[in-house]
Motif scaffolding. Structure first.
Motif, short mmCIF file in Angstrom:
data_model
loop_
_atom_site.label_atom_id
_atom_site.label_comp_id
_atom_site.label_asym_id
_atom_site.label_seq_id
_atom_site.Cartn_x
_atom_site.Cartn_y
_atom_site.Cartn_z
N ALA A 89 0.82 -1.22 0.00
CA ALA A 89 0.00 0.00 0.00
C ALA A 89 0.85 1.26 0.00
N GLN A 90 2.18 1.11 0.08
CA GLN A 90 3.10 2.25 0.17
C GLN A 90 2.73 3.13 1.36
N GLY A 91 2.67 2.48 2.52
CA GLY A 91 2.22 3.18 3.73
C GLY A 91 0.70 3.16 3.78
N ARG A 92 0.10 4.32 3.94
CA ARG A 92 -1.35 4.54 3.82
C ARG A 92 -2.18 3.49 4.57
N THR A 93 -1.77 3.18 5.81
CA THR A 93 -2.39 2.08 6.56
C THR A 93 -2.73 2.50 7.98
N PHE A 94 -3.89 2.06 8.44
CA PHE A 94 -4.26 2.12 9.86
C PHE A 94 -4.11 0.70 10.43
N ILE A 95 -3.51 0.58 11.60
CA ILE A 95 -3.54 -0.69 12.34
C ILE A 95 -4.25 -0.41 13.66
N LEU A 96 -5.40 -1.04 13.84
CA LEU A 96 -6.24 -0.80 15.02
C LEU A 96 -6.11 -1.96 15.99
N PHE A 97 -5.93 -1.61 17.27
CA PHE A 97 -5.66 -2.62 18.31
C PHE A 97 -6.73 -2.59 19.40
N THR A 98 -6.83 -3.72 20.08
CA THR A 98 -7.75 -3.80 21.22
C THR A 98 -7.02 -3.58 22.54
N SER A 99 -5.70 -3.44 22.50
CA SER A 99 -4.94 -3.17 23.73
C SER A 99 -3.69 -2.35 23.42
N HIS A 100 -3.30 -1.52 24.38
CA HIS A 100 -2.07 -0.73 24.24
C HIS A 100 -0.84 -1.64 24.23
N GLU A 134 8.38 -3.83 16.75
CA GLU A 134 8.86 -4.74 15.71
C GLU A 134 8.82 -4.09 14.33
N LEU A 135 7.78 -3.31 14.07
CA LEU A 135 7.62 -2.72 12.73
C LEU A 135 8.68 -1.67 12.41
N ARG A 136 9.18 -1.00 13.43
CA ARG A 136 10.14 0.10 13.18
C ARG A 136 11.35 -0.36 12.38
N SER A 137 11.76 -1.59 12.57
CA SER A 137 12.94 -2.08 11.85
C SER A 137 12.58 -2.81 10.56
N ARG A 138 11.29 -2.91 10.25
CA ARG A 138 10.86 -3.71 9.11
C ARG A 138 10.26 -2.90 7.96
N VAL A 139 9.74 -1.71 8.25
CA VAL A 139 9.14 -0.91 7.18
C VAL A 139 9.82 0.45 7.09
N GLN A 140 9.84 0.99 5.88
CA GLN A 140 10.53 2.26 5.67
C GLN A 140 9.58 3.45 5.79
N TYR A 141 8.32 3.17 5.95
CA TYR A 141 7.33 4.25 5.99
C TYR A 141 7.20 4.80 7.42
N LEU A 143 -1.93 13.59 15.42
CA LEU A 143 -1.51 12.39 14.68
C LEU A 143 -2.25 12.28 13.35
N LEU A 144 -3.55 12.54 13.38
CA LEU A 144 -4.34 12.46 12.14
C LEU A 144 -3.90 13.51 11.13
N LYS A 145 -3.60 14.70 11.63
CA LYS A 145 -3.14 15.77 10.74
C LYS A 145 -1.82 15.39 10.08
N LYS A 146 -0.92 14.81 10.87
CA LYS A 146 0.38 14.41 10.33
C LYS A 146 0.20 13.26 9.34
N PHE A 147 -0.71 12.32 9.64
CA PHE A 147 -0.98 11.20 8.73
C PHE A 147 -1.43 11.73 7.37
N ARG A 148 -2.32 12.71 7.38
CA ARG A 148 -2.82 13.27 6.11
C ARG A 148 -1.72 14.02 5.37
N GLN A 149 -0.87 14.73 6.11
CA GLN A 149 0.21 15.51 5.49
C GLN A 149 1.27 14.61 4.86
N LEU A 150 1.60 13.51 5.53
CA LEU A 150 2.65 12.63 5.03
C LEU A 150 2.28 11.95 3.73
N GLY A 151 1.08 11.44 3.66
CA GLY A 151 0.64 10.75 2.44
C GLY A 151 1.10 9.32 2.33
N ASN A 152 2.03 8.90 3.20
CA ASN A 152 2.51 7.52 3.17
C ASN A 152 2.71 6.98 4.58
#
Length: 644
Positions: free
Chosen positions: A473-484, A493-500, A513-522
């Motif tokens: 998806a070239q970034g552009r993803t939400f990951i929703l969790f049921t626990s912190h 784990e993801l920090r070392s695996r994805v470049q986005y 966070l939402l504003k930054k998500f929209r600004q980044l685009g990826n």
């Protein structure tokens, strides 16, 4: 159909028509059949003072469908929302636009709970005692003071000079328990009072569910009723209403308020009653007992008070605190009449003793007794397990009550919602989304997933799936969790695996966070409950939503346990009656983040194979939009790579 109903329906349909007001003012506007169906039903409810419940799927256009009939009716309207975001969107965007389009000019007001407003008196007192304040808190207070001279409404939501998590904000936010009403030197310029006065004079008032229920049930002292009697009340995000109602039909005690009261009594002694040193002695004893009890609770961090009362030490400390408070109250009664402030403090102390005693007894089998842990203070709650009877009295027949949300039904049935609020006789409608989910969205439950209860394996599986999807998806993803806990483990784990860029809840406020998500685009945004609903990211900015597991409430939740016990005594299954329906609605909220516009395309990935290998999974699938389904991640990758 009455003449009034006929007239209102015709006027509303005309507004939605090809040559109507909306088409003439909004480029590319075309009414949808489901939107007109909802608007017609709202017209009937308003004109006939009836109750209406509408599930309106994403894209129905429910905001215009209820606002246009309400505005054209010319009646006294209250619109209540479940979130501040929607409340502000309605008041600052949708409502002004529609009033302009329709050529109407009734007075409108936005009203929030009092803790959303700056209290000038508290700010003044904090600055006077600034020597004892932390440097960062003092710096923030000075910024707030500068803003206070510029703001016209005192709404802390408009304060951008300090962080929304600043420790200074609770110190200066308006609070009922410390409000002196007309005796306050700032009464004439009080932001809370001015907001309420404006609301009482308005024809259209936008509030939230918390405030509406507080007005109907608590009737805050000092300002009488906050809201005028209305002809029509519309609840948007109505799926949140039952749980919020539980809070208001129960009782709650803030330990912060008790701390403030005890400190206030010591100040009254020092400023007015220096000849009675016993007041300071007994109050200090109360503070010591309180601090010991408070610390014990923070050490255990157990939410269920019934569980805590099984600890003899905590129980003894709790009742010891009540005994000390009663001794202080007895002493203060001997000084009643010497000070107006002391008389007021004695009345408040009596209320605290009564509420604490009720909470410590926890002898109501039809209620849950739980503790919410804040940063430094606690909220003690007594929550009834069923509020149907109370709600039946709340929703009177002199008003048209309209309830709408994108998620109310379970297996195409709205009765769980209507029975819970005592409105089962209301007219019910389910209006499906007009969006083409079948061609524009794909649901994937990947094969070979570990059981979600195996934390380490579940993290590994989710990270593997997310890495594939994020890259496709070239970034552009939400990951929703049921626990912190799960969110933070996956983020690490993801920090070392994805470049986005990864945006993780807690780094900053939700809107930032939402504003930054929209600004980044990826970007890739990881969040828990706060991001499952009330979030609107349209277009290609969001192509993939990943959900870690089915959002069942924790079986250890005290309110759930109390409700489950009651259901079991009736011979019913708590899982099928309570847990499953709640999880279906919660999942639908998360799924609703994916497709927000008719041209949107995207993939929903659910990393919980219980939805396909357990019998109850069909209840979830029946309530989801009609997406194509797969278990093959290669098809997910292919679908995402085609979204450009």
């Amino acid at each position: 159909m009455t003449p009034l109903t006929h007239k209102l329906i015709n006027a509303s349909i005309e507004a939605f028509g090809v040559d109507g007001a909306l088409a003439n003012h909004i480029q590319g506007f075309s009414a949808r059949e489901v939107q007109i169906s909802m608007a017609t039903a709202v017209c009937e409810a308003i004109a006939e003072k009836a109750n209406l419940v509408v599930e309106a799927g994403t894209g129905v256009g429910k905001t215009f469908a209820y606002l246009i009939p309400a505005l054209l009716s010319g009646q006294q309207i209250i619109v209540s929302t479940g979130s501040k975001n929607l409340q502000e969107q309605l008041f600052y965007k949708d409502l002004p636009a529609l009033l302009s389009i329709l050529g109407l000019s009734p007075k409108a007001a936005l009203l929030k709970g009092r803790n959303n407003y700056l209290c000038q008196d508290l700010l003044e007192k904090q600055l006077q005692g600034c020597d004892s304040l932390d440097t960062k808190v003092l710096d923030d207070l000075l910024r707030i003071n500068q803003w206070a001279g510029q703001t016209s409404d005192g709404d802390l939501g408009g304060l951008t000079a300090v962080s929304e998590s600043s420790d200074a904000l609770p110190l200066i936010a308006s609070r009922r328990e410390v409000c002196s009403g007309k005796k306050c030197s700032h009464y004439e310029v009080c932001f809370t009072r001015k907001a309420r006065s404006k609301a009482m004079d308005a024809k259209i008032i936008v509030v939230n569910h918390h405030l509406f229920l507080a007005d109907r049930i608590l009737k805050e002292t000092g300002f009488a009723e906050l809201l005028p009697d209305s002809d029509v009340v519309i609840f948007d995000e109505a799926h949140l209403l039952p749980d919020i109602a539980v809070t208001y039909f129960g009782q709650q005690i803030s330990t912060r308020s008790l701390t403030d009261l005890l400190n206030e009594i010591i100040n009254i002694y020092r400023n007015e009653l220096r000849d009675s040193s016993q007041i300071e002695v007994l109050t200090s004893r109360c503070i010591t007992f309180f601090n010991d009890w408070h610390q014990q609770l923070f050490d255990r961090h157990e939410q269920d008070w019934r569980q805590l009362m099984g600890d003899k030490h905590i129980s003894a400390t709790a009742w010891g605190l009540v005994a000390e408070l009663k001794a202080l109250e007895s002493l203060l009664h001997g000084h009643v009449g010497r000070s107006e402030d002391l008389d007021s403090a004695v009345e408040k102390l009596d209320g605290f003793i009564h509420k604490l005693s009720l909470f410590f007894l926890c002898d109501n089998a039809q209620a849950a007794y739980n503790i919410d842990y804040g940063h430094r203070y606690l909220i003690l709650r007594i929550a009834p397990i069923n509020v149907t009877r109370e709600c039946e009295q709340l929703f009177d027949s002199n008003t048209a009550w309209i309830f709408t949300s994108a998620t109310l039904q379970i297996n195409r049935d709205l009765s769980l919602f209507t029975k819970g609020l005592g409105i089962d006789s209301a007219k019910k409608m389910i209006l499906d989304s007009p969006f083409d989910y079948f061609n524009n969205a794909l649901l994937c439950v990947p094969r070979h997933l570990s059981r979600v209860s195996y934390q380490d394996s579940a993290v590994r599986d989710l990270v593997g799936v997310a890495t594939q999807a994020i890259n496709a998806a070239q970034g552009r993803t939400f990951i929703l969790f049921t626990s912190h806990r799960m969110m933070n483990a996956v983020a690490a784990e993801l920090r070392s695996r994805v470049q986005y860029p990864l945006l993780v809840q807690g780094q900053t406020g939700k809107q930032s966070l939402l504003k930054k998500f929209r600004q980044l685009g990826n970007g890739v945004l990881l969040g828990t409950g706060a991001f499952w609903e009330g979030v609107d990211v349209r277009g290609k900015l969001l192509s993939c939503v990943i959900i870690d597991k089915l959002p069942f409430v924790s079986p250890d939740d005290s309110l759930y346990r109390a409700r489950a016990d009651s259901i079991s005594r009736e011979g019913k299954d708590p899982f099928l009656t309570l847990s499953l329906p709640q999880a279906v609605i919660s999942l639908n909220q998360g799924v609703g983040r994916l497709i927000r516009d008719e041209k949107d395309k995207g993939v929903l990935i659910l990393c919980d194979n219980r939805i396909v290998n357990r019998a109850y999974g069909q209840a979830f699938l029946n309530s989801l939009p009609p997406m194509k389904r797969t278990r093959d991640m290669d098809k997910v990758v292919s679908f995402l790579e085609q979204i450009k």
